[in-house]
Enzyme design. Sequence first.
Site, PDB file in Angstrom:
ATOM      1  CB  SER B  27      33.235  33.120  40.028  1.00  0.00           C
ATOM      2  OG  SER B  27      34.153  33.177  38.959  1.00  0.00           O
ATOM      3  N   GLY B  78      32.130  29.729  28.552  1.00  0.00           N
ATOM      4  CA  GLY B  78      33.333  29.003  28.141  1.00  0.00           C
ATOM      5  C   GLY B  78      34.629  29.603  28.663  1.00  0.00           C
ATOM      6  CG  LEU B  79      36.200  28.605  32.064  1.00  0.00           C
ATOM      7  CD1 LEU B  79      37.202  27.464  32.297  1.00  0.00           C
ATOM      8  CD2 LEU B  79      36.003  29.370  33.370  1.00  0.00           C
ATOM      9  CG  ASN B 133      35.354  27.324  38.079  1.00  0.00           C
ATOM     10  OD1 ASN B 133      34.716  26.281  38.243  1.00  0.00           O
ATOM     11  ND2 ASN B 133      35.093  28.166  37.103  1.00  0.00           N
ATOM     12  CB  CYS B 136      33.957  25.619  34.290  1.00  0.00           C
ATOM     13  SG  CYS B 136      33.167  26.409  32.865  1.00  0.00           S
ATOM     14  CG  ASN B 198      30.002  26.011  38.837  1.00  0.00           C
ATOM     15  OD1 ASN B 198      29.238  26.708  38.172  1.00  0.00           O
ATOM     16  ND2 ASN B 198      31.313  26.082  38.698  1.00  0.00           N
ATOM     17  CB  THR B 199      25.662  26.201  36.493  1.00  0.00           C
ATOM     18  OG1 THR B 199      26.843  25.794  35.799  1.00  0.00           O
ATOM     19  CG2 THR B 199      25.690  27.703  36.707  1.00  0.00           C
ATOM     20  N   GLY B 223      19.943  30.257  38.716  1.00  0.00           N
ATOM     21  CA  GLY B 223      18.688  30.941  39.029  1.00  0.00           C
ATOM     22  C   GLY B 223      17.791  30.114  39.928  1.00  0.00           C
TER      23      GLY B 223
END
Lengths: 276, 315
Positions: B27, B78-79, B133, B136, B198-199, B223
């Site tokens: 996403s 920022g969505l 999600n 975020c 997620n990140t 990454g």
Amino acid sequence: MPVLETPPLVHETVVSDRREPFSDIVIIGLYAPKIAREARPGQFVMAVTPSGERVATALGIYEAAGDRISLMLVVVGPRTRELALLERGDRLVLAGPLGNGFQLQALGKNVALIAGGVGLASLLLPAQRLLADGARVHLYYGARTAGALVDAELFEAAGAGVSLATDDGSRGHHGYVTELLAREGRTHETIAACGPSPMLRAVGTLARTLGVRAQVSLEETFACGVGACWGCVVPLERSSAQAPAFPPVAPGETRDYVHARICKEGPVFWSDELRW
Amino acid sequence: MVTKAAEPDISARLGGLRLSVPTLMGSGCYGSGEEYASLVDLAQLGGVVLKSVTRLPRLGNDAPRLVPVASGLLNAIGLQNPGIESYLASDVAKFADRPCAVVGSVAGFSVDDYAFVTERLAARDEIDAIELNISCPNVGAEGETFACDPDLAERATRAARAATAKPLIVKLSPNVTDIAAIARVVEAAGADALAVINTVRGMAIDVDRVKPKLANVSGGLSGAAIRPIAVLAVWEVARAVRIPIVGQGGIETARDALEFVLAGATAVSIGTGNFTDPRVPLAVASGIRTYLAERGIATLAEIVGSANPGFRGAR
């Protein structure tokens, strides 16, 4: 299914030639017939880093003729260093041509081109096309030092006038390239520019002072290059023809602009529509 | 004459969502899929997880939003999205012809947001499944709170579960002390699958200008740099829950993807890898087939979690 009818834009190209006109400035020629045929002035490609270890690099298409295109790059980090080491016969995967180029018709018949450093790369195709269409073109070209002013003769050969500037005064005007044009006053109908952001902001200010419009090609870090990730945005007037559709924002939002993707809606914008 | 062995079956099942290929596009990295249609044959992907949508329009963070760093990428988008109503009116219909699975992604700032947007989005035939999600990292403190607090994670999941019968994938954050504990409550609240991870929160500073490189100050790191973090998270979650896991974080090759599978992931998701080379998902799928064929393994499902002695999921 319409979505699949778009021709694939991923190309296996082969390095046909390479030159390094100044230290860390490299021009790579590539056998890339499809891109050469389709590229419009001001478009770019995403170059897949040969090691596959880093995010692909966006580069303006410098030359495009016959089966050959070329890319001009300055070594600034690991990604560009890898690309700079490519040699004749090496393969390079490119995605492109991408983005919207310059709106040449809107530039009229008497155009000032302003290039900062390797921003020059995005201005040769516009210069050639404008001259072929009968416009008068003058290149104002600035770099940090004399040696870094590469390939001005290609513009002269195409029929453009050339004025030079260097940060260190080693050739041409000692100072910013925008000062050259400011000194001349309003001698051109429009401006087309490519270079680092501070220079492009100065171009926007200059254009306003001179009462002319300027198209600026923005340099930015892209991730996807195709408008998917929204990483490379710039604030743009909602009234711009290039503004992406966006509903009125939520209560409490004070920003009255929209974010446009440099890779998708750009990379060329009218400077007076940017809100940066 | 030797009979050619049947090609390995690399399909994957996430609750009621069947993927012919075990690769989802992460996403936020793949837009709505159509942006990539000129670079990739979308029919060769398992599916696309759409960019997250929220109840109200969001302009997103100011630029710069991206910073390439060693072996990775920092982002703070920022969505940005047009809000669910505009999204339904103008965007969703475009997904009808997508030749792969389409997973809608829902973000929110309250339990009610998650319920409302999930119900509105999942009601559309173009959407095959929902990813929640709750993680975020780039929208201020409230964005990630749901993935970092077991009670909120449970309530958001339960609300979304009540809002749709379609497959529900909940995306977890690595920015927690015990991801397995969050995974358990989300499973109990009715999730069909988990997206892990997620990140990872991070930042970079411009030492010449003496200020953060991202306008948002902090961002999410993705990454190759986060792959070992992600593999461990999948490993730990796979020992804690029985529902399928979508492994993600720095996948660029088939061998990267297989690490996640062997740790316990049923499918994988590719995000930043697409920015390295848009052909990465195709190479991952074909490399997984080759790996299985070389070992005489008939299905990908057989090796899910096979390096993880504590794997509790069904194969």
